[in-house]
Design a protein around this motif. Sequence first.
Motif, PDB file in Angstrom:
ATOM      1  N   PHE A 173      15.515  -2.542  11.145  1.00  0.00           N
ATOM      2  CA  PHE A 173      15.167  -1.767  10.112  1.00  0.00           C
ATOM      3  C   PHE A 173      14.262  -1.372  11.768  1.00  0.00           C
ATOM      4  CE2 PHE A 173      16.819  -3.648   6.844  1.00  0.00           C
ATOM      5  CZ  PHE A 173      17.113  -2.863   5.638  1.00  0.00           C
ATOM      6  N   ASP A 174      13.311  -0.303  11.572  1.00  0.00           N
ATOM      7  CA  ASP A 174      11.949  -0.220  12.582  1.00  0.00           C
ATOM      8  C   ASP A 174      10.862  -1.141  11.854  1.00  0.00           C
ATOM      9  OD1 ASP A 174      13.405   0.834  14.176  1.00  0.00           O
ATOM     10  OD2 ASP A 174      12.945   3.561  13.209  1.00  0.00           O
ATOM     11  N   ILE A 175      10.496  -2.318  12.055  1.00  0.00           N
ATOM     12  CA  ILE A 175       9.330  -2.655  11.955  1.00  0.00           C
ATOM     13  C   ILE A 175       8.159  -2.382  13.113  1.00  0.00           C
ATOM     14  CG2 ILE A 175       9.078  -5.101  10.893  1.00  0.00           C
ATOM     15  CD1 ILE A 175      11.636  -5.711   9.996  1.00  0.00           C
ATOM     16  N   THR A 176       6.937  -2.628  12.798  1.00  0.00           N
ATOM     17  CA  THR A 176       5.626  -2.525  13.614  1.00  0.00           C
ATOM     18  C   THR A 176       4.716  -3.216  12.701  1.00  0.00           C
ATOM     19  OG1 THR A 176       4.970  -0.044  12.725  1.00  0.00           O
ATOM     20  CG2 THR A 176       6.378  -0.184  14.689  1.00  0.00           C
ATOM     21  N   VAL A 177       3.733  -3.700  13.750  1.00  0.00           N
ATOM     22  CA  VAL A 177       2.671  -3.884  13.297  1.00  0.00           C
ATOM     23  C   VAL A 177       0.901  -3.384  14.122  1.00  0.00           C
ATOM     24  CG1 VAL A 177       1.173  -6.644  12.851  1.00  0.00           C
ATOM     25  CG2 VAL A 177       3.465  -6.046  12.267  1.00  0.00           C
ATOM     26  N   ASN A 178       0.096  -2.618  13.354  1.00  0.00           N
ATOM     27  CA  ASN A 178      -1.000  -2.200  14.067  1.00  0.00           C
ATOM     28  C   ASN A 178      -1.328  -3.005  15.111  1.00  0.00           C
ATOM     29  OD1 ASN A 178      -1.876  -3.653  11.914  1.00  0.00           O
ATOM     30  ND2 ASN A 178      -3.058  -2.012  11.299  1.00  0.00           N
ATOM     31  N   GLY A 179      -2.632  -2.347  15.731  1.00  0.00           N
ATOM     32  CA  GLY A 179      -3.015  -2.974  16.713  1.00  0.00           C
ATOM     33  C   GLY A 179      -4.051  -4.365  16.065  1.00  0.00           C
ATOM     34  N   ALA A 180      -4.551  -3.872  14.911  1.00  0.00           N
ATOM     35  CA  ALA A 180      -5.154  -5.027  14.261  1.00  0.00           C
ATOM     36  C   ALA A 180      -4.646  -6.192  13.493  1.00  0.00           C
ATOM     37  CB  ALA A 180      -6.717  -4.202  13.370  1.00  0.00           C
ATOM     38  N   GLU A 181      -3.358  -6.038  13.568  1.00  0.00           N
ATOM     39  CA  GLU A 181      -2.869  -6.641  12.640  1.00  0.00           C
ATOM     40  C   GLU A 181      -2.795  -6.878  11.438  1.00  0.00           C
ATOM     41  OE1 GLU A 181      -2.289 -10.592  15.265  1.00  0.00           O
ATOM     42  OE2 GLU A 181      -1.266  -9.685  17.288  1.00  0.00           O
ATOM     43  N   THR A 182      -3.275  -5.821  10.725  1.00  0.00           N
ATOM     44  CA  THR A 182      -3.973  -6.107   9.328  1.00  0.00           C
ATOM     45  C   THR A 182      -2.613  -4.881   8.350  1.00  0.00           C
ATOM     46  OG1 THR A 182      -4.648  -3.730   9.827  1.00  0.00           O
ATOM     47  CG2 THR A 182      -6.357  -6.672  10.348  1.00  0.00           C
ATOM     48  N   GLU A 183      -1.683  -4.605   9.139  1.00  0.00           N
ATOM     49  CA  GLU A 183      -0.707  -4.094   8.667  1.00  0.00           C
ATOM     50  C   GLU A 183       0.797  -4.354   9.108  1.00  0.00           C
ATOM     51  OE1 GLU A 183      -2.091   0.452   6.855  1.00  0.00           O
ATOM     52  OE2 GLU A 183      -1.033   0.715   8.281  1.00  0.00           O
ATOM     53  N   LEU A 184       2.010  -4.298   7.829  1.00  0.00           N
ATOM     54  CA  LEU A 184       3.008  -4.276   8.806  1.00  0.00           C
ATOM     55  C   LEU A 184       3.508  -3.000   7.809  1.00  0.00           C
ATOM     56  CD1 LEU A 184       5.785  -6.368   9.649  1.00  0.00           C
ATOM     57  CD2 LEU A 184       5.803  -7.457   7.207  1.00  0.00           C
ATOM     58  N   SER A 238       0.597  -1.033  -0.193  1.00  0.00           N
ATOM     59  CA  SER A 238       0.092  -0.270  -0.321  1.00  0.00           C
ATOM     60  C   SER A 238       0.978   1.247  -0.152  1.00  0.00           C
ATOM     61  CB  SER A 238      -0.578   0.240   1.197  1.00  0.00           C
ATOM     62  OG  SER A 238      -0.396  -0.328   2.431  1.00  0.00           O
ATOM     63  N   ASP A 239       2.413   1.181   0.214  1.00  0.00           N
ATOM     64  CA  ASP A 239       2.951   2.190   0.574  1.00  0.00           C
ATOM     65  C   ASP A 239       4.250   1.673   0.221  1.00  0.00           C
ATOM     66  OD1 ASP A 239       3.440   4.467   0.838  1.00  0.00           O
ATOM     67  OD2 ASP A 239       3.861   5.170   2.568  1.00  0.00           O
ATOM     68  N   VAL A 240       5.231   2.805  -0.583  1.00  0.00           N
ATOM     69  CA  VAL A 240       6.875   2.526  -1.055  1.00  0.00           C
ATOM     70  C   VAL A 240       7.181   4.125  -1.376  1.00  0.00           C
ATOM     71  CG1 VAL A 240       8.408   1.802  -1.982  1.00  0.00           C
ATOM     72  CG2 VAL A 240       6.249   0.074  -2.018  1.00  0.00           C
ATOM     73  N   THR A 241       7.146   4.292  -0.428  1.00  0.00           N
ATOM     74  CA  THR A 241       8.029   6.531  -0.571  1.00  0.00           C
ATOM     75  C   THR A 241       9.705   5.818  -0.453  1.00  0.00           C
ATOM     76  OG1 THR A 241       7.607   6.829   2.133  1.00  0.00           O
ATOM     77  CG2 THR A 241       5.829   7.219  -0.086  1.00  0.00           C
ATOM     78  N   VAL A 242      10.376   7.214  -0.235  1.00  0.00           N
ATOM     79  CA  VAL A 242      11.593   7.403  -0.230  1.00  0.00           C
ATOM     80  C   VAL A 242      11.751   9.208  -0.189  1.00  0.00           C
ATOM     81  CG1 VAL A 242      14.129   7.714   0.086  1.00  0.00           C
ATOM     82  CG2 VAL A 242      12.770   5.077  -0.770  1.00  0.00           C
ATOM     83  N   LYS A 302       4.724  -0.069   3.457  1.00  0.00           N
ATOM     84  CA  LYS A 302       3.403  -0.742   3.786  1.00  0.00           C
ATOM     85  C   LYS A 302       3.156  -2.037   3.651  1.00  0.00           C
ATOM     86  CE  LYS A 302       1.736   2.147   6.308  1.00  0.00           C
ATOM     87  NZ  LYS A 302       0.928   3.956   6.141  1.00  0.00           N
ATOM     88  N   PHE A 303       2.636  -2.922   3.978  1.00  0.00           N
ATOM     89  CA  PHE A 303       1.702  -4.040   3.184  1.00  0.00           C
ATOM     90  C   PHE A 303       0.600  -4.422   4.247  1.00  0.00           C
ATOM     91  CE2 PHE A 303       6.472  -5.006   2.985  1.00  0.00           C
ATOM     92  CZ  PHE A 303       6.875  -5.053   1.758  1.00  0.00           C
ATOM     93  N   THR A 304      -0.358  -3.771   3.739  1.00  0.00           N
ATOM     94  CA  THR A 304      -1.756  -4.265   4.377  1.00  0.00           C
ATOM     95  C   THR A 304      -2.254  -6.205   3.478  1.00  0.00           C
ATOM     96  OG1 THR A 304      -2.055  -1.899   3.908  1.00  0.00           O
ATOM     97  CG2 THR A 304      -3.949  -3.811   4.038  1.00  0.00           C
ATOM     98  N   ARG A 305      -2.745  -6.957   4.445  1.00  0.00           N
ATOM     99  CA  ARG A 305      -3.331  -8.200   3.980  1.00  0.00           C
ATOM    100  C   ARG A 305      -4.336  -7.733   3.700  1.00  0.00           C
ATOM    101  NH1 ARG A 305      -7.341  -7.379   6.081  1.00  0.00           N
ATOM    102  NH2 ARG A 305      -7.910  -7.923   8.286  1.00  0.00           N
ATOM    103  N   SER A 306      -4.652  -9.209   2.766  1.00  0.00           N
ATOM    104  CA  SER A 306      -5.997  -8.891   2.082  1.00  0.00           C
ATOM    105  C   SER A 306      -6.210 -10.003   2.930  1.00  0.00           C
ATOM    106  CB  SER A 306      -6.077  -9.094   0.470  1.00  0.00           C
ATOM    107  OG  SER A 306      -5.608  -8.618  -0.163  1.00  0.00           O
ATOM    108  N   GLY A 307      -7.669 -10.620   2.177  1.00  0.00           N
ATOM    109  CA  GLY A 307      -8.403 -11.426   3.345  1.00  0.00           C
ATOM    110  C   GLY A 307      -8.619 -11.760   4.568  1.00  0.00           C
ATOM    111  N   SER A 308      -8.854 -12.675   5.801  1.00  0.00           N
ATOM    112  CA  SER A 308      -9.079 -12.394   7.035  1.00  0.00           C
ATOM    113  C   SER A 308      -7.548 -12.443   7.989  1.00  0.00           C
ATOM    114  CB  SER A 308      -9.606 -14.195   7.448  1.00  0.00           C
ATOM    115  OG  SER A 308      -9.224 -15.003   6.835  1.00  0.00           O
ATOM    116  N   ASN A 309      -6.844 -13.475   6.928  1.00  0.00           N
ATOM    117  CA  ASN A 309      -5.042 -13.803   7.444  1.00  0.00           C
ATOM    118  C   ASN A 309      -4.238 -12.236   8.325  1.00  0.00           C
ATOM    119  OD1 ASN A 309      -5.229 -15.819   7.765  1.00  0.00           O
ATOM    120  ND2 ASN A 309      -4.145 -15.957   4.768  1.00  0.00           N
ATOM    121  N   THR A 310      -4.114 -12.340   9.535  1.00  0.00           N
ATOM    122  CA  THR A 310      -2.931 -11.145  10.191  1.00  0.00           C
ATOM    123  C   THR A 310      -1.342 -11.573  10.339  1.00  0.00           C
ATOM    124  OG1 THR A 310      -3.547 -11.972  12.107  1.00  0.00           O
ATOM    125  CG2 THR A 310      -5.376 -10.319  11.107  1.00  0.00           C
TER     126      THR A 310
END
Length: 405
Positions: A227-238, A129-133, A162-170
Amino acid sequence: MQSTSQESAFSQLVFVNTEAGFGTAGGNQIDRFKINFNTQPFEASDDSMLRLSVIQAHVARNWYDVNQQNNKIRFFNTAGTGVSATDVILSVPDADYPNYNTLVEAWATAIKTHIDANYFSSASTVTTSDVTVEFGATQTTSSGQGRPNQGTQVNARKFTMKFTRSGSNTFGTVPVLQCLNIPASDDYTLTGSTTSLTSAEHFNDSYILLGGKRIEQFVQTPTVSSFDITVNGAETELTITGYYLIPTQVYSVENLYLSCEIADNQATNNIVDAQEEHRHEATHSTILAKIPRCQEGGRNGSGSNSLSYKLYESNNAFYFTNVTSNFLNSLIFKVTDHRGRHLPVVEGSDVDGNVFLDMTLKVEKIQMPPTANLLNTGQPMRKAGQLNPAFNIVGTAQNDPLNLF
């Protein structure tokens, strides 16, 4: 009065080109080659010595800036709900990347491909969903857009994926991405694998290109990322963000190092040998000269005028070594990178292709100054119980209070 300085009594230039058939010392046109002076050897007399200098050198960069020595990252994650454990080495294609936007996009593609195929336990995909420099105002992205495009923007010089999952997997477990830079040779094996990592896999310069934290110790179950690696609270976005600033160039080899077997110099040990760790120590080295990369004009690090490594006498560089032998009938050279590794050439291009060295050497016969004749005399007589102030006596506080002699 006769001068006591060293003077060049004789000098001769040697013009060298290693193209075509120079692998006469078990090497090739760039890694190891030999120059014979069988018909025109150099010889010094008892009151002189030979000195070898490099006054010009040129190597065309006929290999990719992003290559097997700087394009690998370790991706590790433990198993979790809907997540499979993985431990692999990811890479991007060997190529010249015109700017950091294209390089980061290539890494985002490699990471997405791995997540889609191996990270989730059941069939699922992610959307990048996002690749920026952030780029400087005078640079452009791969699509030709300037960055930053407003006067109030700054050049952050860090990437974001930024990677956003598709479907129900988290994203049930947070992955660990490591830029391995472990010089010591050992059997490092990834979890679930029976094959040891290659030298290029465990000793890689990807941290330089991406502004990552250098990892110098192998841990089977790592917890520290480059690198700094985080997952959001809903675990849908890396989200993966650069740790340090990315450099202003899209390459990792700033200088080439020319070594000669007769050279007698010193260098920090991490330059001399790829197997040496980072230590604040100097050791004996056969490095004779450092050949810098050209930086005139062109696009960022890969322009038409920055495709070579050049050393000229006009650079005011002074590279030489004194020859300990009085007779010189051959020389063996090699060219390596900043960690003593072979250059990452396309296979065969250093044998019958276009990777070779052109250089000019200067061999001088240095006239040594005459040694003055010293009159050896005995120590003057002194009275019993008295010291002669002209001659220090070791261990006496009167003549040697600091015990220097």
